[in-house]
Design an enzyme around this catalytic site. Structure first.
Site, PDB file in Angstrom:
ATOM      1  N   SER A   1      28.858  14.500 -11.386  1.00  0.00           N
ATOM      2  CA  SER A   1      28.283  13.212 -11.800  1.00  0.00           C
ATOM      3  C   SER A   1      27.926  13.202 -13.279  1.00  0.00           C
ATOM      4  CB  SER A   1      27.012  12.918 -10.998  1.00  0.00           C
ATOM      5  OG  SER A   1      27.278  13.005  -9.631  1.00  0.00           O
TER       6      SER A   1
ATOM      7  N   GLY B   1      29.120  20.301 -11.413  1.00  0.00           N
ATOM      8  CA  GLY B   1      29.074  19.339 -12.520  1.00  0.00           C
ATOM      9  C   GLY B   1      30.080  18.223 -12.324  1.00  0.00           C
TER      10      GLY B   1
ATOM     11  N   GLU C   1      25.972   3.473   1.016  1.00  0.00           N
ATOM     12  CA  GLU C   1      26.836   2.292   0.849  1.00  0.00           C
ATOM     13  C   GLU C   1      28.304   2.721   0.732  1.00  0.00           C
ATOM     14  OE1 GLU C   1      24.094   2.869  -0.906  1.00  0.00           O
ATOM     15  OE2 GLU C   1      22.758   1.256  -0.256  1.00  0.00           O
TER      16      GLU C   1
ATOM     17  N   GLU D   1      32.474  19.075   1.612  1.00  0.00           N
ATOM     18  CA  GLU D   1      31.014  18.948   1.485  1.00  0.00           C
ATOM     19  C   GLU D   1      30.462  18.144   2.666  1.00  0.00           C
ATOM     20  OE1 GLU D   1      29.767  17.171  -2.228  1.00  0.00           O
ATOM     21  OE2 GLU D   1      27.654  17.582  -1.849  1.00  0.00           O
TER      22      GLU D   1
HETATM   23  C1  LIG Z   1      18.823  14.916  -5.512  1.00  0.00           C
HETATM   24  C2  LIG Z   1      20.206  14.719  -6.038  1.00  0.00           C
HETATM   25  C3  LIG Z   1      21.007  15.840  -6.246  1.00  0.00           C
HETATM   26  C4  LIG Z   1      22.283  15.676  -6.782  1.00  0.00           C
HETATM   27  N1  LIG Z   1      23.019  16.814  -7.064  1.00  0.00           N
HETATM   28  C5  LIG Z   1      24.213  16.660  -7.688  1.00  0.00           C
HETATM   29  C6  LIG Z   1      24.936  17.818  -8.131  1.00  0.00           C
HETATM   30  O1  LIG Z   1      24.509  18.967  -7.926  1.00  0.00           O
HETATM   31  N2  LIG Z   1      26.096  17.630  -8.778  1.00  0.00           N
HETATM   32  C7  LIG Z   1      26.626  16.385  -9.020  1.00  0.00           C
HETATM   33  O2  LIG Z   1      27.700  16.294  -9.593  1.00  0.00           O
HETATM   34  N3  LIG Z   1      25.954  15.270  -8.639  1.00  0.00           N
HETATM   35  C8  LIG Z   1      24.767  15.377  -7.984  1.00  0.00           C
HETATM   36  N4  LIG Z   1      24.067  14.259  -7.600  1.00  0.00           N
HETATM   37  C9  LIG Z   1      24.592  12.941  -7.973  1.00  0.00           C
HETATM   38  C10 LIG Z   1      25.071  12.098  -6.809  1.00  0.00           C
HETATM   39  O3  LIG Z   1      26.305  12.536  -6.331  1.00  0.00           O
HETATM   40  C11 LIG Z   1      25.134  10.643  -7.356  1.00  0.00           C
HETATM   41  O4  LIG Z   1      23.796  10.256  -7.632  1.00  0.00           O
HETATM   42  C12 LIG Z   1      25.739   9.690  -6.360  1.00  0.00           C
HETATM   43  O5  LIG Z   1      27.112   9.930  -6.210  1.00  0.00           O
HETATM   44  C13 LIG Z   1      25.519   8.227  -6.780  1.00  0.00           C
HETATM   45  O6  LIG Z   1      25.911   8.010  -8.089  1.00  0.00           O
HETATM   46  P1  LIG Z   1      24.939   7.292  -9.125  1.00  0.00           P
HETATM   47  O7  LIG Z   1      23.612   7.970  -9.088  1.00  0.00           O
HETATM   48  O8  LIG Z   1      25.645   7.208 -10.419  1.00  0.00           O
HETATM   49  O9  LIG Z   1      24.703   5.825  -8.549  1.00  0.00           O
HETATM   50  P2  LIG Z   1      25.721   4.607  -8.673  1.00  0.00           P
HETATM   51  O10 LIG Z   1      27.086   5.044  -8.315  1.00  0.00           O
HETATM   52  O11 LIG Z   1      25.510   3.944  -9.994  1.00  0.00           O
HETATM   53  O12 LIG Z   1      25.189   3.665  -7.521  1.00  0.00           O
HETATM   54  C14 LIG Z   1      24.025   2.853  -7.671  1.00  0.00           C
HETATM   55  C15 LIG Z   1      23.896   1.990  -6.417  1.00  0.00           C
HETATM   56  O13 LIG Z   1      25.043   1.122  -6.299  1.00  0.00           O
HETATM   57  C16 LIG Z   1      25.694   1.321  -5.049  1.00  0.00           C
HETATM   58  N5  LIG Z   1      27.152   1.253  -5.231  1.00  0.00           N
HETATM   59  C17 LIG Z   1      27.872   1.856  -6.210  1.00  0.00           C
HETATM   60  N6  LIG Z   1      29.186   1.564  -6.045  1.00  0.00           N
HETATM   61  C18 LIG Z   1      29.277   0.811  -4.921  1.00  0.00           C
HETATM   62  C19 LIG Z   1      30.373   0.226  -4.203  1.00  0.00           C
HETATM   63  N7  LIG Z   1      31.629   0.398  -4.619  1.00  0.00           N
HETATM   64  N8  LIG Z   1      30.095  -0.478  -3.096  1.00  0.00           N
HETATM   65  C20 LIG Z   1      28.832  -0.664  -2.666  1.00  0.00           C
HETATM   66  N9  LIG Z   1      27.746  -0.119  -3.301  1.00  0.00           N
HETATM   67  C21 LIG Z   1      27.968   0.611  -4.400  1.00  0.00           C
HETATM   68  C22 LIG Z   1      25.296   2.744  -4.630  1.00  0.00           C
HETATM   69  O14 LIG Z   1      25.391   2.900  -3.232  1.00  0.00           O
HETATM   70  C23 LIG Z   1      23.856   2.824  -5.126  1.00  0.00           C
HETATM   71  O15 LIG Z   1      22.993   2.215  -4.218  1.00  0.00           O
HETATM   72  C24 LIG Z   1      22.802  14.376  -7.052  1.00  0.00           C
HETATM   73  C25 LIG Z   1      21.997  13.254  -6.811  1.00  0.00           C
HETATM   74  C26 LIG Z   1      20.720  13.420  -6.317  1.00  0.00           C
HETATM   75  C27 LIG Z   1      19.876  12.190  -6.113  1.00  0.00           C
END
Ligand SMILES: Cc1cc2nc3c(=O)[nH]c(=O)nc-3n(C[C@H](O)[C@H](O)[C@H](O)COP(=O)(O)OP(=O)(O)OC[C@H]3O[C@@H](n4cnc5c(N)ncnc54)[C@H](O)[C@@H]3O)c2cc1C
Length: 402
Positions: free
Chosen positions: A131, A129, A389, A246
């Protein structure tokens, strides 16, 4: 780098092969091959986990005192490679590979003795937990609050994209225990029993039609203070340790390379009677060869990282390269499978049972049956565990000093 196996290593490889040929049943192989999700479903995963535990090979990365094998880095790689070649199930490793190292590094004596055995036996299935709706790449902006109330914390907030939360009885999570502190300093690492009143799990169905991820909500959830790992406010340090673990020590290349072998066979034999012409197509062969060369280069890097880890050297930004390259190669392979099967692949995918449908109907090969779902699900490779990214930014900052 000398890639030839010593006599002892060859003996070990043969032992692993014998074990796999005796214990990896056709049912387990078939279930693994026909799962388009990242982890297989728990009934299959836990069966394979119990077999590995009985053999003493389940927690091979753990220190020996907690149940590890004491294998060398080459032995670890041989094991991963042979499992990939044999088509062993990808079990849910959140407890084994993410949570357990946190416990043996930061946990109290009581946490070590009670929690680690339950990870091994599969009594506890853990989800991660971290994100939240407004905290993914920028994890330190997380908002889930834990307010101290005597011997408990009162937790309110939500988590997003939690893999297998619907199968898990425990969650380790990051919570904000001090809203007044600097954002990285006010975070703690808390363990939550998913059966506690106030915890609810809502499924998120992915494009491929699978249920792997969830949204989790906490509404006045009481969590004993004893369920905190490390000190209050130490959560960010622990999270960084976990995230480096990880990404580091992952063996992506063996699975990619074994998938390419299966793809070669499918192109040669004609997928499900739809051709077989691609095996002689120069463009196709060049395309697959290019992917394979990159996968081989990745394999060398992974071997180097494992060797460094065995010598106690942290892998550092190299792990961003492995995550970045493996994600992009996986997606290249997924697209190649789709091209291989063409319209038939899409048609076959329509035959596969989606979430909530029970009767399996695998009338085609697992590759054909799942090609489209895999392609769609695996778009997530460049997102989970830190987006591509973000990996590029880490490399720019830490390697190129930009
Ligand atoms: C299938 C799947 C399983 C997952 N399982 C888990 C889980 O078990 N537990 C958990 O905690 N999380 C989990 N996650 C979450 C995952 O870690 C996040 O989706 C990931 O870290 C990206 O965060 P976000 O989705 O909020 O996207 P955002 O951080 O909002 O990013 C959106 C876009 O903006 C870009 N971006 C953001 N910041 C920057 C920057 N500083 N520079 C350049 N580009 C940037 C990103 O690369 C992306 O393209 C999972 C995600 C998926 C898709």
């Amino acid at each position: 780098m000398d890639l030839s196996l010593s006599d002892e290593e060859q003996t070990f490889r043969d032992e692993v092969r014998q074990f796999l040929s005796a214990k990896l049943t056709s049912t387990l192989r078939a279930a693994a091959a026909s799962s388009p999700a990242f982890f297989v479903e728990p009934d299959i995963g836990l069966t394979w986990q119990a077999i590995l535990l009985e053999q003493g090979w389940l927690a091979y990365q753990w220190p020996k005192e907690y149940g590890g094998t004491g294998w060398s880095s080459t032995q670890r790689y041989i094991f991963e490679k042979e499992c990939a070649l044999a088509g062993a199930p990808q079990i849910n490793n959140v407890g084994l590979k993410l949570f357990a190292p946190v416990v043996y590094r930061f946990g109290s004596k009581k946490q070590k003795t009670t929690l680690l055995p339950r990870v091994l036996t599969g009594v506890d299935i853990w989800c991660q937990g971290f994100s939240e709706p407004q905290a993914g790449s920028d994890l330190a902006s997380l908002q889930t609050r834990a307010i101290r109330d005597g011997d408990n914390y009162l937790v309110n907030g939500s988590k997003l994209w939690t893999t297998h939360a619907h199968h898990s009885n425990r969650m380790f999570c990051l919570v904000r225990t001090d809203a007044g502190a600097k954002r990285h300093a006010g975070i703690s690492f808390l363990l939550i029993d998913m059966a506690t009143p106030g915890v609810s799990v809502r499924p998120i169905l992915t494009l491929g039609g699978d249920h792997e991820v969830n949204a989790v909500f906490f509404d006045n959830v009481l969590v004993p203070v004893d369920n905190r790992v490390g000190e209050e406010g130490q959560g960010w340090v622990i999270a960084k340790f976990l995230l480096e673990n990880e990404r580091g020590g992952s063996c992506f290349a063996p699975r990619l390379l074994s998938e390419l072998d299966r793809m070669d066979a499918a192109a040669l034999n004609g997928p499900d009677g739809y051709g077989g012409v691609l095996a002689d197509d120069m463009q196709w062969r060049r395309r697959v060869a290019r992917i394979r060369l990159s996968a081989r280069a990745l394999e060398l890097l992974e071997l180097r990282i494992l060797a460094d880890l065995a010598k106690g050297r942290p892998p550092g930004p190299q792990t961003s390269v492995t995550k970045l390259v493996a994600s992009s190669l996986q997606q290249d392979i997924d697209l190649a499978w789709l091209d291989l099967f063409g319209a038939a692949g899409l048609e076959h995918t329509m035959q596969r049972p989606l979430y909530g449908q029970t009767a399996p109907k695998y009338v085609f090969s697992p590759e054909a049956q799942t090609a489209a779902s895999r392609y769609l699900n695996n778009r997530a490779w460049t997102i989970f565990g830190g987006t591509s990214e973000i990996q590029v930014s880490i490399l720019a900052k830490n390697v190129l000093n930009m």
